[in-house]
Motif scaffolding. Structure first.
Motif, PDB file in Angstrom:
ATOM      1  N   GLU A   1      31.822  51.801  31.014  1.00  0.00           N
ATOM      2  CA  GLU A   1      32.022  51.598  32.457  1.00  0.00           C
ATOM      3  C   GLU A   1      32.866  52.699  33.096  1.00  0.00           C
ATOM      4  O   GLU A   1      33.925  52.444  33.659  1.00  0.00           O
TER       5      GLU A   1
ATOM      6  N   THR B   1      31.000  47.198  26.473  1.00  0.00           N
ATOM      7  CA  THR B   1      30.690  47.729  27.797  1.00  0.00           C
ATOM      8  C   THR B   1      31.071  49.210  27.814  1.00  0.00           C
ATOM      9  O   THR B   1      32.001  49.637  27.129  1.00  0.00           O
TER      10      THR B   1
ATOM     11  N   ASP C   1      28.428  41.932  31.520  1.00  0.00           N
ATOM     12  CA  ASP C   1      29.347  42.581  32.467  1.00  0.00           C
ATOM     13  C   ASP C   1      28.662  43.841  32.996  1.00  0.00           C
ATOM     14  O   ASP C   1      28.207  44.673  32.209  1.00  0.00           O
TER      15      ASP C   1
ATOM     16  N   HIS D   1      34.992  47.838  26.782  1.00  0.00           N
ATOM     17  CA  HIS D   1      35.538  46.855  25.850  1.00  0.00           C
ATOM     18  C   HIS D   1      34.421  46.134  25.127  1.00  0.00           C
ATOM     19  O   HIS D   1      33.291  46.063  25.623  1.00  0.00           O
TER      20      HIS D   1
ATOM     21  N   GLU E   1      28.601  50.474  35.243  1.00  0.00           N
ATOM     22  CA  GLU E   1      28.897  49.781  33.973  1.00  0.00           C
ATOM     23  C   GLU E   1      27.692  49.010  33.483  1.00  0.00           C
ATOM     24  O   GLU E   1      27.068  48.277  34.254  1.00  0.00           O
TER      25      GLU E   1
HETATM   26 CO    CO Z   1      33.899  45.565  31.845  1.00  0.00          CO
END
Ligand code: CO
Ligand code: MF3
Length: 248
Positions: free
Chosen positions: A201, A199, A105, A168, A232
């Motif tokens: 972000e 992550t 991500d 997360h 992120e």
């Molecule tokens: Co994310």
């Protein structure tokens, strides 16, 4: 429950991250006044298909697109529309890539043409706040150390930190525990362990951190209409320190 990842699983996530990073490098070359976020979204679909990867956001809780494209006062989860980008805009492109069952991500804010000094500084501070957060992602620290480093720097520079969206855990699911706020006191929260993948972000705003959601149910905007930016990365916590799995 936090799902720790083995070195082999982290290697697989890094493969997803490498595709995502390569995709962002291509997007960086495409961004200019006149291009539409829709065209970028179409490019991402094609790029991922060519790299044996899929866009995880598409269909996630009914989200309709491969990417989010969040322009100017949009904080996150903007739809990639056919409205052309304009000189002076800032746009955050966010996506989650699945490859061989594992996810990565990464969101990145881009300048469209010539942007104001105010927008340029927001981009620079937001990116730096991400790296200051990553520096804290070491075994033995706590989640709150990441949060605090980001908030302290952002506020020193005159920006507010969005509270309604967090980083997360990530692995075979997009959102796992632990959640990673980008504000809060140090030395609090879950202790960081080898094998955690999270992550970070941060979304930073020029004005208030309060937001509104458009009638589409997704697009989050600053309540005062001022600019917002986001960077992120997906980070593995290892004995050798934080490893950025989405490094461009
Ligand atoms: Co994310
Ligand atoms: N990439 C986003 C995140 O960081 C998720 C976007 S929500 C979606 O968690 F529905 F668009 F996927």
């Amino acid at each position: 429950m936090i799902i720790l990842k083995t070195p082999e699983e982290i290697r697989l996530m890094q493969e997803a991250g490498a595709v995502l990073a390569a995709c962002h490098r291509e997007i960086a070359k495409m961004i200019r006044p006149g291009i539409t976020p829709w065209e970028i979204d179409q490019f991402v679909e094609q790029f991922l298909a060519e790299h044996d990867a899929t866009p995880e956001q598409k269909g996630y809780n009914g989200y309709p697109y491969a990417t989010c494209a969040s322009i100017n006062d949009v904080i996150c989860h903007g739809f990639p529309t056919k409205e052309p980008l304009r000189d002076g805009d800032i746009v955050t492109i966010d996506m989650v890539v699945r490859k061989n069952g594992w996810l990565a991500d990464s969101a990145w804010s881009y300048a469209v043409g010539n942007i104001s000094a105010e927008a340029q500084k927001l981009l620079e501070v937001t990116e730096k706040s991400l790296y200051l957060g990553i520096d804290q992602a070491v075994v033995g620290n706590r989640i709150g150390d990441i949060s605090h480093a980001i908030q302290t720097y952002a506020q020193e520079q005159g920006y507010s930190v969005v509270r309604d969206f967090t980083g997360h855990g990530i692995g075979q699911a997009m959102h796992e525990e632990p959640y990673v706020p980008h504000y809060g006191p140090p030395n609090r929260g879950q202790r960081l362990k080898e094998g955690m993948v999270i992550t970070i972000e941060p979304m930073l705003n020029v004005g208030t951190y309060h937001l509104t959601i458009d009638d589409d149910g997704w697009t989050a905007r600053t309540r005062d209409g001022k600019l917002s930016a986001q960077y992120e990365h997906t980070i593995a916590i290892t004995a050798d320190g934080p490893v950025i799995l989405t490094k461009q």
